[in-house]
Scaffold this active site. Structure first.
Site, short mmCIF file in Angstrom:
data_model
loop_
_atom_site.label_atom_id
_atom_site.label_comp_id
_atom_site.label_asym_id
_atom_site.label_seq_id
_atom_site.Cartn_x
_atom_site.Cartn_y
_atom_site.Cartn_z
N ARG A 155 20.66 -10.13 0.16
CA ARG A 155 21.66 -9.25 -0.66
C ARG A 155 23.08 -10.24 -0.50
NH1 ARG A 155 18.22 -6.12 2.24
NH2 ARG A 155 17.51 -4.31 1.09
N ARG A 236 24.96 -13.65 11.94
CA ARG A 236 24.90 -13.44 13.33
C ARG A 236 25.02 -14.68 13.95
NH1 ARG A 236 25.78 -9.03 11.82
NH2 ARG A 236 24.54 -6.84 12.14
N GLU A 265 29.81 -10.97 21.85
CA GLU A 265 30.88 -10.48 21.18
C GLU A 265 31.36 -9.29 22.10
OE1 GLU A 265 29.86 -9.43 17.17
OE2 GLU A 265 29.29 -11.29 16.65
N HIS A 284 34.41 -10.08 13.80
CA HIS A 284 33.20 -9.25 13.07
C HIS A 284 33.71 -8.41 12.32
CE1 HIS A 284 28.53 -8.35 13.75
NE2 HIS A 284 28.94 -7.97 12.42
P1 NAD Z 1 18.77 -9.65 3.49
O1 NAD Z 1 17.80 -9.36 4.35
O2 NAD Z 1 19.18 -8.95 2.46
O3 NAD Z 1 18.64 -11.21 3.30
C1 NAD Z 1 18.51 -12.02 4.08
C2 NAD Z 1 17.75 -13.11 3.62
O4 NAD Z 1 17.39 -14.26 4.78
C3 NAD Z 1 16.52 -12.79 3.07
O5 NAD Z 1 16.29 -13.13 1.77
C4 NAD Z 1 15.34 -13.62 3.75
O6 NAD Z 1 14.19 -14.09 3.07
C5 NAD Z 1 16.14 -14.66 4.41
N1 NAD Z 1 15.51 -15.50 5.48
C6 NAD Z 1 14.75 -14.74 6.53
N2 NAD Z 1 14.43 -15.61 7.48
C7 NAD Z 1 15.08 -16.97 6.83
C8 NAD Z 1 14.80 -18.19 7.40
N3 NAD Z 1 14.10 -18.65 8.57
N4 NAD Z 1 15.32 -19.36 6.66
C9 NAD Z 1 15.96 -19.13 5.61
N5 NAD Z 1 16.17 -17.80 5.08
C10 NAD Z 1 15.60 -16.82 5.76
O7 NAD Z 1 20.17 -9.55 4.70
P2 NAD Z 1 21.58 -9.42 3.94
O8 NAD Z 1 22.05 -7.77 4.13
O9 NAD Z 1 22.01 -10.36 2.90
O10 NAD Z 1 22.56 -9.97 5.72
C11 NAD Z 1 22.35 -11.16 5.93
C12 NAD Z 1 22.91 -11.49 7.28
O11 NAD Z 1 24.14 -10.97 7.55
C13 NAD Z 1 22.25 -10.56 8.37
O12 NAD Z 1 22.24 -11.20 9.42
C14 NAD Z 1 23.05 -9.39 8.42
O13 NAD Z 1 23.04 -8.74 9.84
C15 NAD Z 1 24.63 -10.13 8.39
N6 NAD Z 1 25.73 -9.30 8.04
C16 NAD Z 1 26.90 -9.45 8.65
C17 NAD Z 1 28.01 -8.78 8.43
C18 NAD Z 1 29.07 -8.82 9.13
O14 NAD Z 1 29.88 -7.85 9.38
N7 NAD Z 1 29.76 -9.98 9.38
C19 NAD Z 1 27.70 -7.60 6.99
C20 NAD Z 1 26.65 -7.59 6.35
C21 NAD Z 1 25.64 -8.23 6.87
#
Ligand code: NAD
Length: 320
Positions: A155, A236, A265, A284
């Site tokens: 996403r 993360r 954190e 964060h």
């Molecule tokens: P998501 O599940 O929609 O997307 C994650 C993607 O990573 C998936 O397409 C998956 O296939 C891919 N993936 C999994 N393992 C992998 C690997 N070994 N190598 C390459 N790709 C791999 O998740 P998202 O909603 O896009 O969130 C992504 C990250 O961002 C998560 O860690 C989430 O916790 C973090 N996040 C952080 C904040 C923040 O406040 N900083 C906010 C939102 C999301």
């Protein structure tokens, strides 16, 4: 669970949720809805049949033992590394999350960090605060035409790709689990991990934290990278070996970093990261917007009510 919960339940909302979301839950059930902005006490947990949380509340042994009646947990977050799924599975507790609520905020924050590092925002803001002007400031860089490597095209990663394309950046991506259709829709070719490392001038991480991705970025992977890399992480902190990242920043292999997440954190007061001039840090706050807060609160409330009324589960955790 349906019906049984509806009449005799206690929904514990253990973090900041909008009043609209709380009122919506209250209007749909006849049981108690208790909100606490502090961490939930043992007394409250003892009554709870449903728990609404964000990432501050850790679902660990102590919490599960204190909540013998708990049937469902909804976390209004997109990350889920604050939940011990072995415990929830053992106790048959349904867990859901709200991954669609905050990807826009996280993607915009990623662009903010990227542009901030490129334009030396940290250093220029410091100069002004100290009463100086731009005389000692090195020039920055444009984003246009830079090769940006995205690791994890989910996403957030997909939205980052769209935003980058609007800036005229050249986007390459690695995600072994994502559907070809997502790459096609974004007009992206599939790259291998080492190819992304070798080609990217800017690297941005968007993977979940799991056993495979813990310390995904470490000394050996960084060795594959371009000299003069800019490194961005809003995913993360534990996906990165922070010591290796600091070493690469200090050696100049990485010339700048934008980090919203950290191994531990809050970030330690004496962390070397705080002292590096070419590092832009935020505490964060990738999802810390009014829009994401409102969306996540309401989505969590709707998921709870749908589950109570129909037993339907959406965005179930852990992911299969
Ligand atoms: P998501 O599940 O929609 O997307 C994650 C993607 O990573 C998936 O397409 C998956 O296939 C891919 N993936 C999994 N393992 C992998 C690997 N070994 N190598 C390459 N790709 C791999 O998740 P998202 O909603 O896009 O969130 C992504 C990250 O961002 C998560 O860690 C989430 O916790 C973090 N996040 C952080 C904040 C923040 O406040 N900083 C906010 C939102 C999301």
């Amino acid at each position: 669970m349906t019906g049984l919960l509806k009449n005799s339940q206690c929904v514990l909302v253990a973090d900041r949720f909008t009043l609209e979301a709380i009122e919506f839950i209250r209007s749909q059930i006849s049981g108690d809805v208790i909100q606490t902005e502090n961490l939930p006490t043992r007394e409250l947990l003892n009554k709870a049949t449903a728990l609404l949380i964000r990432s501050r509340t850790k679902i660990n042994k102590e919490l599960i033992e204190a909540a013998p009646n708990l049937k469902v947990i909804i976390t209004a977050t997109s990350g889920f590394d604050h939940i011990d799924f072995e415990l929830t599975r053992k106790k048959n507790i349904t867990v859901m999350f709200t991954p669609d609520a905050n990807f826009e905020s996280a993607a915009e924050h990623t662009l903010l960090l990227m542009l901030g590092v490129l334009r030396r925002l940290n250093e220029s803001a410091r100069l002004l605060r100290e009463g100086s002007w731009k005389d000692e400031l090195k020039s920055g860089f444009e984003l246009k035409c830079k090769t940006v490597g995205i690791i994890g095209l989910g996403r957030v990663g997909s939205r980052v790709a769209e935003l980058l394309q609007a800036f005229g950046a050249h986007v390459i991506a690695f995600d072994p689990y994502q559907d070809d259709k997502v790459f096609e829709k974004l007009g992206l070719e599939r790259f291998g991990l080492s190819e992304v490392f070798a080609q990217a001038e800017i690297l941005t991480l968007h993977v979940p934290l799991n056993e495979e991705t813990r310390r995904y970025i470490r000394a050996e992977t960084l060795e594959l990278a371009h000299d003069g890399l800019i490194f961005i992480n809003t995913s993360r902190g534990r996906v990165v070996d922070e010591g290796a990242l600091i070493a690469a920043l200090e050696s100049g292999q990485i010339i700048g970093a934008g980090l919203d997440v950290f191994e531990n954190e809050p970030l330690a007061r004496d962390s070397r990261l705080r002292k590096l001039p070419n590092v832009l840090l935020t505490p964060h706050i990738g999802a810390h917007t009014e829009e994401a807060y409102i969306k996540a609160s309401m989505l969590a409330a709707q998921k709870l009510i749908t589950f109570i009324n129909t037993g339907e589960i959406s965005d179930n955790l852990p992911l299969q």
